[in-house]
Design an enzyme around this catalytic site. Structure first.
Site, PDB file in Angstrom:
ATOM      1  N   ASP A 191     -11.004   1.861  11.452  1.00 27.43           N
ATOM      2  CA  ASP A 191     -10.309   1.044  10.452  1.00 27.43           C
ATOM      3  C   ASP A 191      -9.733   1.997   9.402  1.00 27.43           C
ATOM      4  OD1 ASP A 191      -9.506  -0.505   8.325  1.00 27.43           O
ATOM      5  OD2 ASP A 191     -11.258  -1.805   8.331  1.00 27.43           O
ATOM      6  N   THR A 217      -4.534  -2.143   7.422  1.00 23.16           N
ATOM      7  CA  THR A 217      -3.680  -2.981   6.588  1.00 23.16           C
ATOM      8  C   THR A 217      -2.387  -2.195   6.376  1.00 23.16           C
ATOM      9  OG1 THR A 217      -4.761  -2.019   4.657  1.00 23.16           O
ATOM     10  CG2 THR A 217      -5.529  -4.181   5.360  1.00 23.16           C
ATOM     11  N   LYS A 220      -1.719  -0.753   1.642  1.00 22.52           N
ATOM     12  CA  LYS A 220      -2.452   0.190   0.770  1.00 22.52           C
ATOM     13  C   LYS A 220      -1.641   1.486   0.698  1.00 22.52           C
ATOM     14  CE  LYS A 220      -6.899  -2.022   1.409  1.00 22.52           C
ATOM     15  NZ  LYS A 220      -7.005  -2.956   2.519  1.00 22.52           N
TER      16      LYS A 220
HETATM   17  C1  LIG Z   1     -11.311  -0.808   5.167  1.00 24.99           C
HETATM   18  C2  LIG Z   1     -10.749  -2.169   5.007  1.00 24.99           C
HETATM   19  N1  LIG Z   1     -10.594  -2.951   6.080  1.00 24.99           N
HETATM   20  C3  LIG Z   1     -10.103  -4.202   5.991  1.00 24.99           C
HETATM   21  C4  LIG Z   1      -9.724  -4.720   4.787  1.00 24.99           C
HETATM   22  C5  LIG Z   1      -9.267  -6.156   4.722  1.00 24.99           C
HETATM   23  O1  LIG Z   1      -7.985  -6.279   4.378  1.00 24.99           O
HETATM   24  P1  LIG Z   1      -7.415  -7.664   3.780  1.00 24.99           P
HETATM   25  O2  LIG Z   1      -7.893  -7.739   2.374  1.00 24.99           O
HETATM   26  O3  LIG Z   1      -5.951  -7.455   3.927  1.00 24.99           O
HETATM   27  O4  LIG Z   1      -7.938  -8.769   4.636  1.00 24.99           O
HETATM   28  C6  LIG Z   1      -9.840  -3.950   3.628  1.00 24.99           C
HETATM   29  C7  LIG Z   1      -9.433  -4.489   2.324  1.00 24.99           C
HETATM   30  O5  LIG Z   1      -9.635  -3.981   1.288  1.00 24.99           O
HETATM   31  C8  LIG Z   1     -10.378  -2.637   3.742  1.00 24.99           C
HETATM   32  O6  LIG Z   1     -10.558  -1.862   2.672  1.00 24.99           O
END
Ligand SMILES: Cc1ncc(COP(=O)(O)O)c(C=O)c1O
Length: 419
Positions: A191, A217, A220
């Site tokens: 991720d 995402t 960011k």
């Molecule tokens: C590492 C990580 N994965 C997934 C997400 C989830 O993203 P979203 O808020 O767009 O659902 C985040 C959100 O901050 C994140 O930091």
């Protein structure tokens, strides 16, 4: 716009962002080109399915939009397949799990209070309710402890290991994660939500070709609209047949998991915005930008350390800093409020082995992606570090806080939002 109330609120939020500095590490400021793609007629179109295989008519144009986004994602991240439809990071992670797991399978992600994301198996998340979660922690020093992760994997025999975090200030060793996953025959999901812009800009190693699935995402460090992507290698198989769970079938497994597994119609306007951001991320300026994010983060880390702030892991290799405020005799929540007062937006955050509750943790998390987009460099980091230090020191002196707030306003005014 004719809705005066909403227009006024949009203007208020734009002014808030412009007059303060945004240092929440998961936030950024997109280009006007990305914003322009979002507010278009593409928003009106239903397009369930994938380019060339839709469940709605009239998709000949939006097919081209999605194809462009997919091609750009594949090229930028060096993978053979990209799904650009996940509505955001959380559904992307759930779709990745849906693709390769059965309910009840064990997953291993970084525990939330140690910097992991909710969707890495926390009990309040669907990922922790439909799958058995065996979270790993960082070491006492805040660094990932790969030996401990390997040991836990040997004990728990997870079907999926998640590498990546929401509050980890250092680089990931993707190969070590791969070795651990291979040792227990688990899938590896990287991720890279926080660091995808750094990877695209060449300042963080890429998990492409190492992890089975990459989720990210797009809003960011990658600096696109709110959305997400799933990336992998393999070959799409016959869409009318349920694919077996093999690595080569990951493209089909992921596509089926996103739609119809988890989602309905894709947000084509967002996908167009993602395509724009992906194009911007291939430009030379984006490499410079990514480099500057890290340089700023390192400078801020050393400036704050010099002023007695206790940084988890002692510093930063990426875009974020995690600071234990205990030595400054202030909680994370109080520090967040004080910094808000002077116009610096950060967020309270747990630190590893936090003695306080997750709702009132000891730390704060701050990052440099948004202020770097506004053109701030090392000299501005020195100013910001000094203001943070003075604000925390003089937190009960309103006059002093007002003066610091004016300094932030002046700094912000010299560095406008992208236009
Ligand atoms: C590492 C990580 N994965 C997934 C997400 C989830 O993203 P979203 O808020 O767009 O659902 C985040 C959100 O901050 C994140 O930091």
């Amino acid at each position: 716009m004719t809705d005066e109330e909403i227009l006024a609120l949009i203007q208020d939020e734009t002014a808030r962002q412009a007059q303060n500095i945004q240092m929440i590490p998961s936030e950024n400021h997109t280009s006007e080109a990305v914003l322009a793609a979002l507010g278009t007629r593409l928003s009106d179109k239903y397009a369930e399915g994938y380019p060339g295989r839709r469940y709605y008519g009239g998709c000949e144009v939006v097919d081209k939009v999605e194809d462009l986004a997919r091609e750009r994602a594949k090229t930028l991240f060096g993978v053979s397949h990209a799904n650009v439809q996940p509505y955001s990071g959380s559904p992307a992670n759930l779709a990745a799990m849906l693709a390769v797991l059965d309910p009840g399978d064990t997953i291993m992600g970084l525990s939330l209070p140690f910097g992991g994301h909710l969707t890495h198996g926390h009990t309040v998340s669907a990922t922790g309710q439909y799958y058995k979660s065996a979270p790993y922690q960082t070491g006492k020093d805040g660094f990932l402890d790969y030996d401990a992760i390997a040991e836990l994997a040997a004990k728990e025999k997870p079907k999926l290991i998640i590498a990546g975090a929401t509050a980890y200030p250092r680089e990931y060793d993707w190969k070590k994660f791969r070795q651990i996953a291979d040792s227990v025959d688990a899938w590896l999901l990287a991720d890279i939500s926080h660091i995808s812009g750094l990877i695209a800009g060449g300042v963080h190693p890429s998990p492409a070709g190492i992890a089975d699935i990459i989720s990210t995402t797009t809003h960011k460090t990658l600096r696109g609209p709110r959305g997400a992507m799933l990336l992998c290698n393999g070959e799409p198989s016959n869409p009318s047949k349920k694919p077996e769970r093999t690595r080569n079938n990951l493209p089909s497994l992921i596509d089926r998991a996103v739609f119809p597994g988890l989602q309905g119609g894709p947000h084509i306007n967002t996908i167009a915005g993602i395509a724009v951001a992906l194009k911007e991320a291939t430009e030379a300026e984006f490499k410079t930008y990514a480099k500057q994010i890290v340089a700023n983060s390192r400078r801020l880390a050393s400036q704050l350390s010099d002023r007695g702030f206790e940084l988890v892991t002692g510093g930063s290799d990426n875009h974020l800093l995690l600071i234990d405020m205990t030595s400054k005799a202030i909680s994370g929540a109080e520090a967040e409020t004080v910094l808000d007062t002077v116009g610096i937006t950060v967020n309270k955050n747990s630190v590893p082995f936090d003695a306080r509750s997750p709702f009132d943790p000891s730390g704060i998390r701050m990052g440099t992606p948004a202020i770097t987009t506004r053109g701030m460099k090392e000299p501005e980091m020195d100013i910001i570090a000094e203001i943070i230090d003075q604000a925390i020191e003089s937190r009960s002196d309103q006059k002093k806080l007002n003066a610091l707030s004016n300094q932030i306003k002046e700094l912000a005014a010299r560095h406008s939002l992208p236009s």
